[in-house]
Design a protein around this motif. Sequence first.
Motif, short mmCIF file in Angstrom:
data_model
loop_
_atom_site.label_atom_id
_atom_site.label_comp_id
_atom_site.label_asym_id
_atom_site.label_seq_id
_atom_site.Cartn_x
_atom_site.Cartn_y
_atom_site.Cartn_z
N ILE A 188 0.85 -1.19 0.00
CA ILE A 188 0.00 0.00 0.00
C ILE A 188 0.89 1.24 0.00
CG2 ILE A 188 -1.79 1.27 1.22
CD1 ILE A 188 -2.82 -1.32 2.33
N LYS A 189 0.68 2.10 -0.98
CA LYS A 189 1.52 3.27 -1.15
C LYS A 189 0.69 4.54 -1.18
CE LYS A 189 4.61 5.42 -4.59
NZ LYS A 189 5.17 5.27 -5.96
N LYS A 190 1.10 5.53 -0.38
CA LYS A 190 0.49 6.86 -0.42
C LYS A 190 1.21 7.67 -1.50
CE LYS A 190 -0.06 11.03 2.40
NZ LYS A 190 0.13 11.64 3.76
N VAL A 191 0.48 7.97 -2.57
CA VAL A 191 1.06 8.72 -3.69
C VAL A 191 1.11 10.21 -3.35
CG1 VAL A 191 0.82 9.31 -6.13
CG2 VAL A 191 0.24 7.01 -5.34
N ASP A 192 -0.01 10.72 -2.86
CA ASP A 192 -0.10 12.09 -2.37
C ASP A 192 -1.26 12.13 -1.38
OD1 ASP A 192 -2.55 12.46 -3.87
OD2 ASP A 192 -1.33 12.90 -5.64
N ASP A 193 -1.66 13.31 -0.95
CA ASP A 193 -2.69 13.40 0.09
C ASP A 193 -4.05 12.88 -0.33
OD1 ASP A 193 -1.02 14.34 2.01
OD2 ASP A 193 -1.52 16.47 1.73
N LYS A 194 -4.25 12.73 -1.63
CA LYS A 194 -5.55 12.28 -2.11
C LYS A 194 -5.51 10.95 -2.86
CE LYS A 194 -7.60 16.91 -2.56
NZ LYS A 194 -8.57 16.69 -1.49
N THR A 195 -4.35 10.36 -2.99
CA THR A 195 -4.21 9.19 -3.86
C THR A 195 -3.49 8.05 -3.15
OG1 THR A 195 -4.00 10.74 -5.71
CG2 THR A 195 -3.50 8.43 -6.16
N VAL A 196 -4.05 6.84 -3.30
CA VAL A 196 -3.46 5.64 -2.70
C VAL A 196 -3.38 4.56 -3.78
CG1 VAL A 196 -3.79 3.78 -1.01
CG2 VAL A 196 -4.36 6.15 -0.40
N GLU A 197 -2.25 3.87 -3.83
CA GLU A 197 -2.08 2.72 -4.70
C GLU A 197 -1.98 1.45 -3.85
OE1 GLU A 197 0.33 4.75 -8.47
OE2 GLU A 197 1.34 3.31 -7.13
N ILE A 198 -2.71 0.40 -4.25
CA ILE A 198 -2.68 -0.86 -3.53
C ILE A 198 -2.29 -1.96 -4.52
CG2 ILE A 198 -3.96 -2.47 -2.08
CD1 ILE A 198 -5.88 -0.21 -1.42
N ASN A 199 -1.23 -2.67 -4.20
CA ASN A 199 -0.74 -3.75 -5.05
C ASN A 199 -1.20 -5.09 -4.49
OD1 ASN A 199 1.28 -2.52 -7.15
ND2 ASN A 199 1.69 -1.46 -5.22
N TYR A 200 -1.68 -5.94 -5.41
CA TYR A 200 -2.26 -7.23 -5.02
C TYR A 200 -1.47 -8.38 -5.62
CZ TYR A 200 -6.35 -4.59 -3.47
OH TYR A 200 -7.18 -3.72 -2.82
N LYS A 201 -1.56 -9.53 -4.94
CA LYS A 201 -0.95 -10.75 -5.50
C LYS A 201 -1.74 -11.21 -6.72
CE LYS A 201 0.26 -12.10 -0.78
NZ LYS A 201 -0.07 -13.02 0.34
N ASP A 202 -3.05 -10.98 -6.70
CA ASP A 202 -3.90 -11.25 -7.85
C ASP A 202 -5.13 -10.37 -7.75
OD1 ASP A 202 -6.17 -12.86 -6.47
OD2 ASP A 202 -4.36 -13.91 -5.85
N VAL A 203 -5.80 -10.16 -8.86
CA VAL A 203 -7.00 -9.32 -8.88
C VAL A 203 -8.16 -10.12 -9.44
CG1 VAL A 203 -5.75 -7.15 -9.04
CG2 VAL A 203 -6.40 -8.35 -11.13
N ASN A 204 -9.40 -9.69 -9.14
CA ASN A 204 -10.59 -10.40 -9.58
C ASN A 204 -11.75 -9.44 -9.71
OD1 ASN A 204 -12.34 -10.49 -7.02
ND2 ASN A 204 -10.35 -11.20 -6.27
N PRO A 205 -12.86 -9.87 -10.34
CA PRO A 205 -13.98 -8.95 -10.59
C PRO A 205 -14.65 -8.40 -9.34
CG PRO A 205 -14.13 -10.87 -12.01
CD PRO A 205 -13.05 -11.16 -11.02
N SER A 206 -14.52 -9.10 -8.21
CA SER A 206 -15.12 -8.56 -6.98
C SER A 206 -14.55 -7.20 -6.62
CB SER A 206 -14.89 -9.53 -5.81
OG SER A 206 -15.78 -10.61 -5.88
N MET A 207 -13.36 -6.92 -7.12
CA MET A 207 -12.74 -5.64 -6.81
C MET A 207 -13.42 -4.49 -7.55
SD MET A 207 -8.81 -7.05 -6.84
CE MET A 207 -8.07 -5.56 -6.22
N LEU A 208 -14.30 -4.81 -8.48
CA LEU A 208 -15.07 -3.80 -9.17
C LEU A 208 -16.47 -3.65 -8.58
CD1 LEU A 208 -14.10 -4.68 -12.86
CD2 LEU A 208 -13.20 -2.82 -11.45
N GLN A 209 -16.78 -4.47 -7.56
CA GLN A 209 -18.09 -4.43 -6.90
C GLN A 209 -18.04 -3.51 -5.69
OE1 GLN A 209 -20.18 -6.66 -9.43
NE2 GLN A 209 -21.13 -6.39 -7.44
N ALA A 210 -19.10 -2.76 -5.48
CA ALA A 210 -19.21 -1.99 -4.24
C ALA A 210 -19.20 -2.96 -3.06
CB ALA A 210 -20.50 -1.18 -4.24
#
Length: 598
Positions: A188-210
């Motif tokens: 998990i990386k703080k890019v700036d005060d409004k932006t966060v990047e999260i790196n995953y081992k794998d991604v899936n469609p649930s990550m597009l669900q609320a």
Amino acid sequence: MKKKILGLVTLASVLTLGLAACGGGNSKGTDSSGGSATGGSETTDVASFPIATTNKDEAIKDGVLDVAVATDSQFKGLFQWEFYQDAYDNMFMGPSHEQLFTNDGDFKITNDGAASLDLDQEAKKATITLKDGVTWSDGEPVTADDIIFPYEIIGHKDYTGIRYDETFRRIVGMDEYHDGKADSISGIKKVDDKTVEINYKDVNPSMLQAGGGVWSYAAPKHVLKDIAIKDMESSDPVRKNPVTFGPYYMSNIVPGESVEYSPNEHYWNGTPQLKKIVMTSVPTSSIVEALKSKQYDMVYQMPTDIYDTYKDLDGYTNLGREQTSYTYLGFKLGKWNKDKSHVEYNPDSKMADKALRQAMGYALDNGAVGDRFYAGLRSNATSLIPPVFKTTHNSEMKGYTLDIDKAKKLLDDAGYKDVDGDGIREGKDGKKFTIKFASMSGGETAQPLADYYIQQWKSIGLNVEYTTGRLIEFNSFYDKLENDDPEIDVYQAAWNTGTDPNPDGLYGPTAAFNYTRFESDENTELINNISSSKSFDADYQKEAFDKWQEYAFEEAFVIPTLFRNEVLPISDRVTNFSWAYDAPNPWATVGVSADTRK
């Protein structure tokens, strides 16, 4: 045998009991052998209900909205996304606790909320960006630190909640942080005060669900950072004075009883319309009279088993919608290993034979229960994915329906025989066999419905008794489930799945919500297929969901009993309120057009 037959509570008498509480009604019903119940009750199509208010009058200034939550239990008051567990606390969080993301009608995340989400499938990275002006109710800005902080809470080894599961383990560096080998989460990386990047081992469609694979909430780090995580759940900022960024904030909490809300002057998305909202817990036994006397503007968790008593109340309109919920029977099959955050399935548990579980499912006529207890507002559940999830629900499945002969044959073939001729089956070892059944108290229907289940199981030769000898209060019931009370073999409960149909959070091997404690290699593999990157392909995803639903039906570790619709009585003076799942936050726009209810 004649005494045993006369002693049974048949579906006819149960339904008569249920209907008598709703003003009476005639019905044909079962005999002790489990015939179907038909006729005599008018059903209701929730699709014909409005989903929003139609009052076009202008909202008055300084209006007060009175909201009830129909419940026979006090709310716990865990008013923080990371810690709340039940639907009642969630109801009370509605006006004050806003999510980061909005969603469309299929519950896919849209970028109209307080933050936007960009998912890079190739890089396995999620980027969350806050909009300008999003501010906590105490005037502090919501920052990237507040987006990161929930991950540090839930992933911490001292976290006391139940949300640390596979969705968090997929984050790079989370395992090391959880094990105490790292002070921060490397992925998990703080890019700036409004932006966060999260790196995953794998991604899936649930990550597009609320509410899916990406945590949809922020936590006020400036308020919580000096509280030890082990003490956070019981702290004042969680229970007494939460800091939030919704259109209102909780200005006065009477524990277990009511919450008063005042406008959040710092709200990022417009000006709230009301001077005050008051939300109160009201017993189900008195909620209809409270509406008749015009005490409330709207009622959440309105019992559908008494729909006939409030369907035509003057001054109110009933909104309606399908729920992301179902009622189910769960079978206790193991325990939760808290140290390993993992279920421990016991293949030698009392309910381990799936033929026994299947037989209990085939003993029940839930189609009749839905029609007669709930005026058709509930229906026989066919799978563990509710039909509101139109793209993932398996509409071909028929589920468990009444078939007494099949139930008896399953038990015969599995070795549950009536050794002594008293009409009750012994266990496979020939010894007395008693099943303990836990179900919740509350409302008109709880007792007669539970009695019906027990007597239907008796009709196939199973001796089922109530855990504790009676129905159990809501909070005590879930305490027993979570702590794997050995006096529970089977239980009746309900799940609100949230807005992500992925079953991992309820039935995966690392889900604390997996109260049955069932685990198998095949179940894990099928859930992992749903959760894999291959499921970004719509056809693959559909097939994966279908296969898991079919497997869950066959194994019957959980048997869904009722799909649910919900009704929201709302005063005709309320304006600008939509109950649609894809509507913007309705609390931001709701108002009242008159000083009093008529």
